[in-house]
Write an enzyme that holds these catalytic residues in place. Sequence first.
Site, short mmCIF file in Angstrom:
data_model
loop_
_atom_site.label_atom_id
_atom_site.label_comp_id
_atom_site.label_asym_id
_atom_site.label_seq_id
_atom_site.Cartn_x
_atom_site.Cartn_y
_atom_site.Cartn_z
N HIS A 1 -0.60 7.19 4.40
CA HIS A 1 0.67 6.76 5.01
C HIS A 1 1.71 7.84 4.75
O HIS A 1 1.93 8.24 3.60
CB HIS A 1 1.15 5.44 4.41
CG HIS A 1 0.19 4.31 4.57
ND1 HIS A 1 -0.03 3.68 5.78
CD2 HIS A 1 -0.62 3.68 3.67
CE1 HIS A 1 -0.91 2.72 5.62
NE2 HIS A 1 -1.29 2.70 4.36
N ALA B 1 0.79 -1.22 0.00
CA ALA B 1 0.00 0.00 0.00
C ALA B 1 0.83 1.28 0.00
O ALA B 1 0.28 2.37 0.16
CB ALA B 1 -0.93 0.00 1.21
N ASN C 1 1.05 -3.98 8.09
CA ASN C 1 1.84 -4.55 7.00
C ASN C 1 2.87 -3.56 6.45
O ASN C 1 4.01 -3.93 6.16
CB ASN C 1 0.94 -5.03 5.87
CG ASN C 1 0.17 -6.29 6.24
OD1 ASN C 1 0.64 -7.10 7.03
ND2 ASN C 1 -1.01 -6.44 5.69
#
Length: 241
Positions: free
Chosen positions: A193, A109, A164
């Site tokens: 993020h 991601a 993750n």
Amino acid sequence: MTVLIIGMGNIGKKLVELGNFEKIYAYDRISKDIPGVVRLGEFQVPSDVSTVVECASPEAVKEYSLQILKSPVNYIIISTSAFADEVFRERFFSELKNSPARVFFPSGAIGGLDVLSSIKDFVETVRIETIKPPKSLGLDLKGKTVVFEGSVEEASKLFPRNINVASTIGLIVGFEKVKVTIVADPAMDHNIHIVRISSAIGNYEFKIENIPSPENPKTSMLTVYSILRALRNLESKIVFG
């Protein structure tokens, strides 16, 4: 390419839909049959499989990895939060030393892992801030709240399905160098993020805002396409990054 996909949730189904495979095996304890997919009744790595793709859970990584490492396959792992468990991590990499398998960790991601892996020996700290809707963390909050600050290992115990990205970074530079902040924000309908890297080579900052998958808001489509890219790279004569 003949693949075995572990996990037929949103990511697994998207790989079946978008991938270009000669044959697809799937192992999933709860999924229904999918047209064009050979579903395995019990876990195994068929002899004609060249690539195994894990897109199920950290529990699946822990349960099946050591068996997979006995086969001469490419093993793509997306649920990297399994490696926040130091005992499992040490056993996995110990087994990998004499394994015929090759292991690949897609970027998932986020982006910027090419930079991070290039300068890993010079990295001092990596700080990752993840901002998510509270519901994706199983929380019901009225305002923006910092729900966690600490190590990857500590975060994995509280939010095992949401670490993750941080775990992948930890695998590259060392878990002791990674600091995690998790923020729950009711105003958000997607994940953000922010990765800040401090190193002797330079300082870098990446911000990634992912649009959720329409079928499953908890999944980023970037994760799906990062796996597809890893699969293409296995057969491509030209590889970027």
